[in-house]
Design a protein around this motif. Structure first.
Motif, short mmCIF file in Angstrom:
data_model
loop_
_atom_site.label_atom_id
_atom_site.label_comp_id
_atom_site.label_asym_id
_atom_site.label_seq_id
_atom_site.Cartn_x
_atom_site.Cartn_y
_atom_site.Cartn_z
N GLU A 88 18.73 56.53 10.06
CA GLU A 88 17.54 56.10 10.79
C GLU A 88 16.96 57.26 11.59
O GLU A 88 15.75 57.44 11.67
CB GLU A 88 17.90 54.93 11.71
N GLY A 89 17.84 58.07 12.20
CA GLY A 89 17.38 59.23 12.94
C GLY A 89 16.68 60.24 12.06
O GLY A 89 15.63 60.79 12.44
N LYS A 90 17.23 60.49 10.88
CA LYS A 90 16.61 61.45 9.96
C LYS A 90 15.26 60.96 9.47
O LYS A 90 14.34 61.75 9.25
CB LYS A 90 17.55 61.71 8.78
N ARG A 91 15.13 59.65 9.32
CA ARG A 91 13.84 59.08 8.92
C ARG A 91 12.80 59.31 10.01
O ARG A 91 11.64 59.64 9.72
CB ARG A 91 14.00 57.58 8.66
N ARG A 92 13.21 59.19 11.26
CA ARG A 92 12.27 59.35 12.38
C ARG A 92 12.01 60.81 12.72
O ARG A 92 10.90 61.17 13.10
CB ARG A 92 12.81 58.63 13.62
N HIS A 93 13.06 61.62 12.63
CA HIS A 93 12.97 63.02 13.08
C HIS A 93 13.56 63.94 12.02
O HIS A 93 14.65 64.50 12.19
CB HIS A 93 13.72 63.20 14.40
N PRO A 94 12.87 64.11 10.90
CA PRO A 94 13.43 64.89 9.79
C PRO A 94 13.69 66.35 10.12
O PRO A 94 14.45 67.02 9.42
CB PRO A 94 12.36 64.74 8.70
N GLU A 95 13.10 66.83 11.20
CA GLU A 95 13.27 68.24 11.56
C GLU A 95 14.61 68.52 12.25
O GLU A 95 15.04 69.68 12.35
CB GLU A 95 12.12 68.69 12.47
N LEU A 96 15.31 67.48 12.72
CA LEU A 96 16.56 67.68 13.45
C LEU A 96 17.75 67.73 12.49
O LEU A 96 17.80 66.98 11.51
CB LEU A 96 16.78 66.55 14.45
N PRO A 97 18.72 68.61 12.77
CA PRO A 97 19.89 68.76 11.88
C PRO A 97 20.98 67.74 12.16
O PRO A 97 22.06 68.07 12.67
CB PRO A 97 20.37 70.19 12.18
N PHE A 98 20.72 66.48 11.85
CA PHE A 98 21.70 65.42 12.08
C PHE A 98 23.00 65.73 11.33
O PHE A 98 22.97 66.13 10.16
CB PHE A 98 21.15 64.07 11.63
N THR A 99 24.12 65.51 12.02
CA THR A 99 25.43 65.84 11.47
C THR A 99 26.40 64.70 11.68
O THR A 99 26.50 64.16 12.78
CB THR A 99 25.98 67.12 12.15
N ALA A 100 27.09 64.32 10.62
CA ALA A 100 28.11 63.28 10.72
C ALA A 100 29.39 63.90 11.30
O ALA A 100 29.84 64.95 10.82
CB ALA A 100 28.38 62.66 9.36
N GLY A 101 29.95 63.26 12.30
CA GLY A 101 31.18 63.80 12.88
C GLY A 101 31.85 62.83 13.82
O GLY A 101 31.19 62.04 14.49
N ASP A 102 33.16 62.89 13.85
CA ASP A 102 34.00 62.10 14.75
C ASP A 102 34.27 62.93 16.00
O ASP A 102 34.69 64.09 15.90
CB ASP A 102 35.30 61.74 14.03
N ALA A 103 34.05 62.36 17.16
CA ALA A 103 34.24 63.10 18.41
C ALA A 103 35.66 63.63 18.58
O ALA A 103 35.88 64.61 19.29
CB ALA A 103 33.88 62.22 19.60
N MET A 104 36.64 63.01 17.90
CA MET A 104 38.02 63.46 18.04
C MET A 104 38.38 64.56 17.04
O MET A 104 39.43 65.18 17.16
CB MET A 104 38.97 62.27 17.87
N ARG A 105 37.48 64.81 16.08
CA ARG A 105 37.70 65.87 15.08
C ARG A 105 36.35 66.47 14.72
O ARG A 105 35.83 66.28 13.63
CB ARG A 105 38.39 65.30 13.82
N LEU A 106 35.79 67.23 15.64
CA LEU A 106 34.44 67.73 15.47
C LEU A 106 34.38 68.79 14.37
O LEU A 106 35.24 69.67 14.30
CB LEU A 106 33.92 68.31 16.78
N PRO A 107 33.34 68.73 13.52
CA PRO A 107 33.23 69.67 12.39
C PRO A 107 32.54 70.98 12.78
O PRO A 107 31.63 71.45 12.10
CB PRO A 107 32.38 68.87 11.40
N PHE A 108 32.99 71.58 13.90
CA PHE A 108 32.37 72.81 14.39
C PHE A 108 33.47 73.80 14.79
O PHE A 108 34.59 73.41 15.14
CB PHE A 108 31.48 72.53 15.61
N ALA A 109 33.11 75.07 14.74
CA ALA A 109 34.05 76.13 15.12
C ALA A 109 34.24 76.16 16.64
O ALA A 109 33.50 75.52 17.40
CB ALA A 109 33.53 77.48 14.62
N ASP A 110 35.22 76.92 17.08
CA ASP A 110 35.50 77.06 18.51
C ASP A 110 34.36 77.79 19.21
O ASP A 110 33.81 78.78 18.70
CB ASP A 110 36.79 77.86 18.73
N GLY A 111 34.01 77.31 20.41
CA GLY A 111 33.14 78.05 21.31
C GLY A 111 31.73 78.32 20.82
O GLY A 111 31.17 79.36 21.17
N VAL A 112 31.14 77.42 20.05
CA VAL A 112 29.82 77.71 19.47
C VAL A 112 28.66 77.09 20.23
O VAL A 112 27.50 77.40 19.95
CB VAL A 112 29.75 77.26 17.99
N PHE A 113 28.93 76.24 21.22
CA PHE A 113 27.85 75.58 21.94
C PHE A 113 27.82 76.00 23.41
O PHE A 113 28.85 76.17 24.04
CB PHE A 113 27.99 74.06 21.85
#
Length: 233
Positions: A88-113
């Motif tokens: 639904e978010g991608k339909r409304r805001h196609p420009e945003l990089p929506f990412t599927a992820g579980d807060a307990m196992r985030l699909p991101f590298a260390d220290g990137v934000f």
């Protein structure tokens, strides 16, 4: 599946949010009597995103909470474990990089934000401590955390009236405006069971964040916690 239970199994909670995605933002505005807009503004001010920064917006849902960070010139990544919300978010805001992820196992590298924020999502994580530890992992040294979550009203008479509203008034109102009113029974129960401001601050501190502070919004219906990752030595 109509609602999740308070043991908060990720699959059940995700499925519940899938089911309410289309009307979720409208329902929240109705149930909060419009206060949700003020809460999002307070989150944006606390995060204080700046051009060129990278912001992780967890439990982003349809991306409404991510827009202030984008508008500030930051690179924002809306992340959620509900595929229905992401679609639904991608339909409304196609420009945003929506990412599927579980807060307990985030699909991101260390220290990137530079900043990580989560609004009205931490109490739906089956292990909030593991989630806060993951948020610490993906934040750069010196980076910041902002948690916006339902809390405990500070004035006792108001707190009593608020609990009555949650358990008695909220489900009938949700029946009129939501595609899945049973989901809002779970949400009311999860709000009532959530720890108060001081206990959440202690949990954030226990997970390795420092300079933990909070301020109440709407008389303590919502609390905004802010913290920082220790700087590299």
């Amino acid at each position: 599946m109509t609602r999740a239970s308070l043991d908060k199994k990720p699959r059940d909670v995700a499925a519940m949010f899938d089911d309410v995605a289309e009307k979720y933002d409208t329902t929240n505005t109705v149930l909060s009597l419009g206060q949700d807009r003020l809460w999002r503004k307070a989150v944006a001010q606390a995060v204080d995103a700046r051009p060129g920064e990278r912001v992780l917006d967890l439990a982003a849902g349809t991306g409404t909470s991510s827009l202030p960070f984008r508008d500030a010139g930051a690179t924002v990544v809306p992340c959620d474990f509900s595929i229905g919300m992401l679609r639904e978010g991608k339909r409304r805001h196609p420009e945003l990089p929506f990412t599927a992820g579980d807060a307990m196992r985030l699909p991101f590298a260390d220290g990137v934000f530079d900043a990580v924020t989560i609004s009205f999502g931490l109490r739906n994580v089956s292990d909030p401590k593991a989630g806060l530890a993951e948020m610490l992992r993906v934040t750069r040294p010196g980076g910041r955390l902002v948690v916006c979550e339902f809390s405990h009203p500070t004035w006792k008479p108001f707190r009593t009236a608020y609990v009555e509203y949650l358990m008695r008034a909220l489900p009938p109102v949700a029946t009129k405006v939501s595609s899945n009113p049973d989901a809002y029974v779970y949400l009311a129960e999860s709000i009532r069971a959530w720890p108060d401001q001081a206990h959440l601050a202690a949990l954030v501190r226990e997970c390795g964040w420092e300079r933990v502070a909070w301020r109440d919004l709407s008389g303590g219906i919502v609390a905004l916690h802010r913290a920082f990752k220790p700087s590299a030595r």
